[in-house]
Design a protein around this motif. Structure first.
Motif, PDB file in Angstrom:
ATOM      1  N   PHE B 220      19.966  14.953  -6.968  1.00 41.57           N
ATOM      2  CA  PHE B 220      20.870  13.814  -7.286  1.00 41.57           C
ATOM      3  C   PHE B 220      20.447  12.764  -8.151  1.00 41.57           C
ATOM      4  O   PHE B 220      21.118  12.372  -9.302  1.00 41.57           O
ATOM      5  N   VAL B 221      19.074  12.334  -7.685  1.00 38.01           N
ATOM      6  CA  VAL B 221      18.567  11.489  -8.671  1.00 38.01           C
ATOM      7  C   VAL B 221      18.338  12.115 -10.133  1.00 38.01           C
ATOM      8  O   VAL B 221      18.543  11.245 -10.960  1.00 38.01           O
ATOM      9  N   SER B 222      17.957  13.591  -9.839  1.00 37.77           N
ATOM     10  CA  SER B 222      17.642  13.976 -11.396  1.00 37.77           C
ATOM     11  C   SER B 222      18.959  13.985 -12.365  1.00 37.77           C
ATOM     12  O   SER B 222      18.995  13.741 -13.506  1.00 37.77           O
ATOM     13  N   HIS B 223      20.181  14.396 -11.620  1.00 36.66           N
ATOM     14  CA  HIS B 223      21.284  14.438 -12.373  1.00 36.66           C
ATOM     15  C   HIS B 223      21.905  13.024 -12.690  1.00 36.66           C
ATOM     16  O   HIS B 223      22.215  13.066 -13.908  1.00 36.66           O
ATOM     17  N   VAL B 224      21.507  12.047 -11.868  1.00 39.57           N
ATOM     18  CA  VAL B 224      22.294  10.637 -12.107  1.00 39.57           C
ATOM     19  C   VAL B 224      21.330  10.301 -13.281  1.00 39.57           C
ATOM     20  O   VAL B 224      21.909   9.604 -14.223  1.00 39.57           O
ATOM     21  N   SER B 225      20.127  10.338 -13.323  1.00 39.87           N
ATOM     22  CA  SER B 225      19.208   9.695 -14.110  1.00 39.87           C
ATOM     23  C   SER B 225      19.642  10.631 -15.671  1.00 39.87           C
ATOM     24  O   SER B 225      19.692   9.848 -16.632  1.00 39.87           O
ATOM     25  N   HIS B 226      19.656  11.716 -15.536  1.00 41.54           N
ATOM     26  CA  HIS B 226      19.986  12.649 -16.656  1.00 41.54           C
ATOM     27  C   HIS B 226      21.467  12.069 -17.455  1.00 41.54           C
ATOM     28  O   HIS B 226      21.491  11.910 -18.672  1.00 41.54           O
ATOM     29  N   GLU B 227      22.437  11.991 -16.342  1.00 39.34           N
ATOM     30  CA  GLU B 227      23.606  11.600 -17.002  1.00 39.34           C
ATOM     31  C   GLU B 227      23.849  10.201 -17.723  1.00 39.34           C
ATOM     32  O   GLU B 227      24.515   9.784 -18.281  1.00 39.34           O
ATOM     33  N   LEU B 228      23.021   9.260 -16.735  1.00 40.52           N
ATOM     34  CA  LEU B 228      22.845   7.775 -17.185  1.00 40.52           C
ATOM     35  C   LEU B 228      22.112   7.533 -18.427  1.00 40.52           C
ATOM     36  O   LEU B 228      22.664   6.834 -19.467  1.00 40.52           O
ATOM     37  N   LYS B 229      20.943   8.475 -18.585  1.00 40.78           N
ATOM     38  CA  LYS B 229      20.451   8.179 -19.651  1.00 40.78           C
ATOM     39  C   LYS B 229      20.713   8.848 -20.949  1.00 40.78           C
ATOM     40  O   LYS B 229      20.173   8.324 -22.124  1.00 40.78           O
ATOM     41  N   THR B 230      21.530   9.753 -20.929  1.00 39.03           N
ATOM     42  CA  THR B 230      22.186  10.284 -22.019  1.00 39.03           C
ATOM     43  C   THR B 230      22.922   9.479 -22.937  1.00 39.03           C
ATOM     44  O   THR B 230      22.683   9.433 -24.042  1.00 39.03           O
ATOM     45  N   PRO B 231      23.893   8.977 -22.347  1.00 37.97           N
ATOM     46  CA  PRO B 231      24.451   8.011 -23.112  1.00 37.97           C
ATOM     47  C   PRO B 231      23.940   6.790 -23.503  1.00 37.97           C
ATOM     48  O   PRO B 231      23.859   6.002 -24.788  1.00 37.97           O
ATOM     49  N   LEU B 232      22.903   6.384 -22.650  1.00 35.49           N
ATOM     50  CA  LEU B 232      22.005   5.261 -23.003  1.00 35.49           C
ATOM     51  C   LEU B 232      20.822   5.378 -24.083  1.00 35.49           C
ATOM     52  O   LEU B 232      20.712   4.555 -24.940  1.00 35.49           O
ATOM     53  N   ALA B 233      20.496   6.676 -24.189  1.00 38.68           N
ATOM     54  CA  ALA B 233      19.797   7.108 -25.409  1.00 38.68           C
ATOM     55  C   ALA B 233      20.593   7.057 -26.905  1.00 38.68           C
ATOM     56  O   ALA B 233      19.860   6.454 -27.790  1.00 38.68           O
ATOM     57  N   SER B 234      21.939   7.230 -26.764  1.00 42.91           N
ATOM     58  CA  SER B 234      22.551   6.943 -27.891  1.00 42.91           C
ATOM     59  C   SER B 234      22.642   5.548 -28.253  1.00 42.91           C
ATOM     60  O   SER B 234      22.489   5.091 -29.454  1.00 42.91           O
ATOM     61  N   ILE B 235      23.053   4.920 -27.356  1.00 43.11           N
ATOM     62  CA  ILE B 235      23.175   3.311 -27.309  1.00 43.11           C
ATOM     63  C   ILE B 235      21.979   2.775 -28.061  1.00 43.11           C
ATOM     64  O   ILE B 235      21.996   1.903 -29.048  1.00 43.11           O
ATOM     65  N   THR B 236      20.656   3.093 -27.506  1.00 44.47           N
ATOM     66  CA  THR B 236      19.605   2.596 -27.645  1.00 44.47           C
ATOM     67  C   THR B 236      19.258   3.067 -29.251  1.00 44.47           C
ATOM     68  O   THR B 236      18.829   2.306 -30.257  1.00 44.47           O
ATOM     69  N   GLN B 263      29.892   5.466 -26.047  1.00 39.07           N
ATOM     70  CA  GLN B 263      28.788   5.836 -25.131  1.00 39.07           C
ATOM     71  C   GLN B 263      28.479   4.866 -24.103  1.00 39.07           C
ATOM     72  O   GLN B 263      28.413   5.133 -22.883  1.00 39.07           O
ATOM     73  N   ALA B 264      28.876   3.372 -24.370  1.00 37.35           N
ATOM     74  CA  ALA B 264      28.911   2.493 -23.386  1.00 37.35           C
ATOM     75  C   ALA B 264      30.079   2.817 -22.329  1.00 37.35           C
ATOM     76  O   ALA B 264      29.947   2.737 -21.036  1.00 37.35           O
ATOM     77  N   GLN B 265      31.256   3.221 -22.875  1.00 33.67           N
ATOM     78  CA  GLN B 265      32.416   3.518 -22.022  1.00 33.67           C
ATOM     79  C   GLN B 265      32.320   4.727 -21.129  1.00 33.67           C
ATOM     80  O   GLN B 265      32.323   4.864 -20.064  1.00 33.67           O
ATOM     81  N   ARG B 266      31.494   5.628 -21.942  1.00 36.71           N
ATOM     82  CA  ARG B 266      30.955   7.046 -20.946  1.00 36.71           C
ATOM     83  C   ARG B 266      29.977   6.549 -19.796  1.00 36.71           C
ATOM     84  O   ARG B 266      30.346   7.196 -18.521  1.00 36.71           O
ATOM     85  N   LEU B 270      30.967   6.673 -15.740  1.00 31.19           N
ATOM     86  CA  LEU B 270      30.053   7.726 -14.996  1.00 31.19           C
ATOM     87  C   LEU B 270      29.768   6.913 -13.593  1.00 31.19           C
ATOM     88  O   LEU B 270      29.681   7.377 -12.578  1.00 31.19           O
ATOM     89  N   ILE B 271      29.396   5.590 -14.062  1.00 34.39           N
ATOM     90  CA  ILE B 271      29.065   4.720 -12.893  1.00 34.39           C
ATOM     91  C   ILE B 271      30.340   4.390 -11.939  1.00 34.39           C
ATOM     92  O   ILE B 271      30.057   4.475 -10.665  1.00 34.39           O
ATOM     93  N   GLU B 272      31.333   4.596 -12.577  1.00 35.51           N
ATOM     94  CA  GLU B 272      32.639   4.110 -11.718  1.00 35.51           C
ATOM     95  C   GLU B 272      32.902   5.303 -10.742  1.00 35.51           C
ATOM     96  O   GLU B 272      33.116   5.387  -9.646  1.00 35.51           O
ATOM     97  N   ASP B 273      32.892   6.657 -11.331  1.00 38.52           N
ATOM     98  CA  ASP B 273      32.848   8.206 -10.649  1.00 38.52           C
ATOM     99  C   ASP B 273      31.566   7.999  -9.511  1.00 38.52           C
ATOM    100  O   ASP B 273      32.021   8.220  -8.388  1.00 38.52           O
ATOM    101  N   ILE B 274      30.605   7.564  -9.787  1.00 42.20           N
ATOM    102  CA  ILE B 274      29.679   7.701  -8.755  1.00 42.20           C
ATOM    103  C   ILE B 274      29.955   6.897  -7.802  1.00 42.20           C
ATOM    104  O   ILE B 274      29.774   6.827  -6.375  1.00 42.20           O
TER     105      ILE B 274
END
Lengths: 127, 457
Positions: B220-236, B263-266, B270-274
């Motif tokens: 779960f942590v790995s998935h959440v991390s991956h899913e959160l970091k992916t859009p964050l990587a684009s934003i950064t 990407q911010a909306q994505r 994701l956070i809302e879904d979680i």
């Protein structure tokens, strides 16, 4: 000076675009792929100087891509940078076994990535 | 030669008598001598009296001593009898304690094995019997070799006993036909009164579930991390490019802004879904149930998705004729369910494909059944049982579309946990999938009650 060729592989199209743009803006020739299988095929055809690949990709992961490259003639020593958004880093042993030059965690800075690419290519040219 | 003092009067008396016989009788001094002899005789009598008294005293002392001995013996006999009684009581007590100890050991859910110094079984509980498949009643004092197939455990017990370690922890795996079980095994030495190791006790705790939960947590942590970091990587990355002036012109800058926004909306979705999954799981979500027409909800959802589907060249057809309040449901949540299923269908259907949304009432089961059928890529049969699991994604189809692996889990949680309904899926690779759900129909009384509630409001 000869233009150095970089293969950028990631299933996130925006990441591929931004990395490619940063590298092209700094004089690199960039080829792209959105999955591991395509990345391997393009490597075989284009023979890049360095590979920048995402860890988690459909079809073939970044690690599987490196493993396949290492067992392919001509790519045994090709420098590889792995980008990852995984929560846990890969094992140090695995990084050494596969001779992965750099391991960057997402989110990353395109500037930082560029500097790694330049340094790795410089040191590989010297050796 | 020395004489004892007690003999002095006797010696004196005897000496006087002898003196009288030798000296006085020949000289004719009879009267004086008679007196002396009398005195000597008195002395002898006194001595004899003294001796008698002394003997009597000694006799009395001996009697007293015998009396004391007798008392002592009597006390001892009484003590022995008391001791015998105590021993019986102690045996009973020990037996009771043994029964209590056995009852405690038997009631422990963990497998417990107690061995002596030669690896013979002294005690075990039912859990151990079940785990190793031996009969408890027939197994006591038998060698562990004959009872336990897991040789690794026996060698660990021997090793622990030889090392005299107080506690040693091991992880053991037991394979069965259908699963691999992980046990946490703690082996402790048993010491006698001389501090010598006289046996060992092994406690085996089944931690298979804990391991699975731990693995799920890590995933779960790995998935959440991956899913959160992916859009964050684009934003950064795009923000940095803007700051560094890498965008060539205004058009490119606008494109960058747009990517950052998307990407911010994505990230937000994701956070809302979680959070929604977490809220439903913990029962912390606010639910507003009211009589709802699924047909209307379907119609609204289709209107929302239609343009996106059209862009992709996919058509959506509605087959929902009946429009009335069929279910008691949270409107927003059921809308979310339909939108999630519809957007999944659009994602995995190629250009020219078709999606059919159908809603029907099954009176035999008192449910309304909603199904969304597509002509998309389909799901391999081995993936179907896991398709509603959190973060589960079909690897084969992961490259076709982006997803968090939370959408279908949310659908299941909303339908089954919040509305006591049921989700279902049928699929054929290359032909398409049918995802759907059933919700219980409102029974007549329930409708009247709801009407009353609504009117009273």
């Amino acid at each position: 000076m000869e233009t150095r060729k970089v293969l950028v592989a990631d299933d996130e199209i925006h990441i591929v675009q931004v990395v490619a743009m940063k590298l092209r803006n700094n004089g690199f020739e960039v080829i792209t792929a959105d999955n591991g299988i395509d990345a391997y095929d393009r490597c075989c055809v284009e023979k890049p100087d360095i590979v920048v690949t995402d860890y988690q990709m459909p079809g073939m992961t970044g690690i599987e891509l490196v493993e396949k490259l290492r067992s392919t003639e001509g790519f045994e020593d090709i420098p590889v940078i792995i980008l990852t958004a995984r929560g846990f880093a890969i094992e140090q042993d695995q990084q050494e076994d596969l001779n992965i030059a750099e391991y960057l965690s997402k989110p990353f800075s395109p500037k930082e990535l560029l500097s790694h690419v330049e340094n790795i290519l410089k040191s590989s040219a010297v050796s | 030669m020395m004489f004892n003092k007690q003999y002095y009067p006797l010696i004196l008396g005897m000496s006087l008598i002898v003196l009288f016989v030798i000296l006085v009788i020949p000289l004719g001094g009879t009267s004086i001598m008679e007196s002396i002899v009398s005195l000597a005789a008195i002395g002898v009598v006194i001595w004899l009296g003294q001796q008698f008294l002394l003997k009597t005293k000694m006799f009395l002392v001996q009697i007293e001593s015998l009396k004391l001995d007798y008392k002592e013996q009597r006390d001892k006999a009484s003590q022995c009898s008391k001791d015998a009684k105590d021993s019986k009581l102690q045996v009973k007590l020990l037996q009771r304690q043994k029964r209590n100890t056995e009852a405690i050991v038997y009631s422990i859910s963990e497998a417990v094995i107690v061995t002596d110094a030669n690896e013979h079984l002294l005690m075990a509980n039912e859990a151990a019997g079940r785990l190793f498949g031996f009969d408890l009643k027939k197994s006591v004092y038998k060698p562990l070799d004959e009872l336990i197939g897991k040789k690794e455990l026996i060698s660990l017990i021997v090793k622990t006993r030889n090392s005299r370690a107080r506690h040693v922890k091991h992880e053991l795996q037991f394979e069965s036909e259908d699963n691999i079980y992980t046990y946490n095994c703690i082996i402790s030495c048993i010491y006698d009164e001389n501090n010598e190791v006289c046996g060992a006790i092994a406690v085996l705790h089944d931690m298979t579930k804990e391991k699975e939960i731990s693995q799920m947590k890590n995933d779960f942590v790995s998935h959440v991390s991956h899913e959160l970091k992916t859009p964050l990587a684009s934003i950064t990355a795009y923000s940095e490019m803007l700051v560094d002036g890498e965008a060539a012109d205004e058009k490119m800058r606008e494109e960058f802004y747009s990517i950052i926004q998307t990407q911010a909306q994505r990230l937000n979705c994701l956070i809302e879904d979680i959070l929604n999954v977490s809220r439903i799981e913990s029962g912390m979500i606010k639910i507003n149930k009211e009589p709802v027409s699924t047909a209307l909800l379907i119609h609204d959802a289709v209107q929302m998705i239609k343009s996106h589907a059209a862009e992709k060249g996919v058509t959506i057809e509605e087959q929902t004729a009946i429009v009335f309040d069929q279910v008691n449901a949270d409107k927003e949540m059921i809308s979310q369910v339909i939108i999630n299923l519809l957007s999944n269908a659009v994602k995995y259907t190629h250009k020219g494909g078709k999606i059919t949304v159908n809603s029907e009432i099954d009176e035999s089961e008192d449910v309304v059944r909603v199904s969304i059928t597509d002509t998309g890529v389909g799901i391999p049969p081995e993936n179907l049982p896991h398709i509603f699991e959190k973060f589960y994604r079909v690897k084969k189809n992961a490259g076709i579309a982006k997803g968090t692996g939370l959408g279908l889990n949310l659908v299941k949680q909303i339908v089954e946990k919040v509305h006591q309904g049921r989700v279902f899926v049928r699929s054929q690779v290359g032909k398409g999938s049918c995802f759907g759900f059933e919700l219980p129909l409102i029974v007549a009384e329930e409708t009247v009650e709801s009407d009353l509630v609504i009117r009273s409001k």
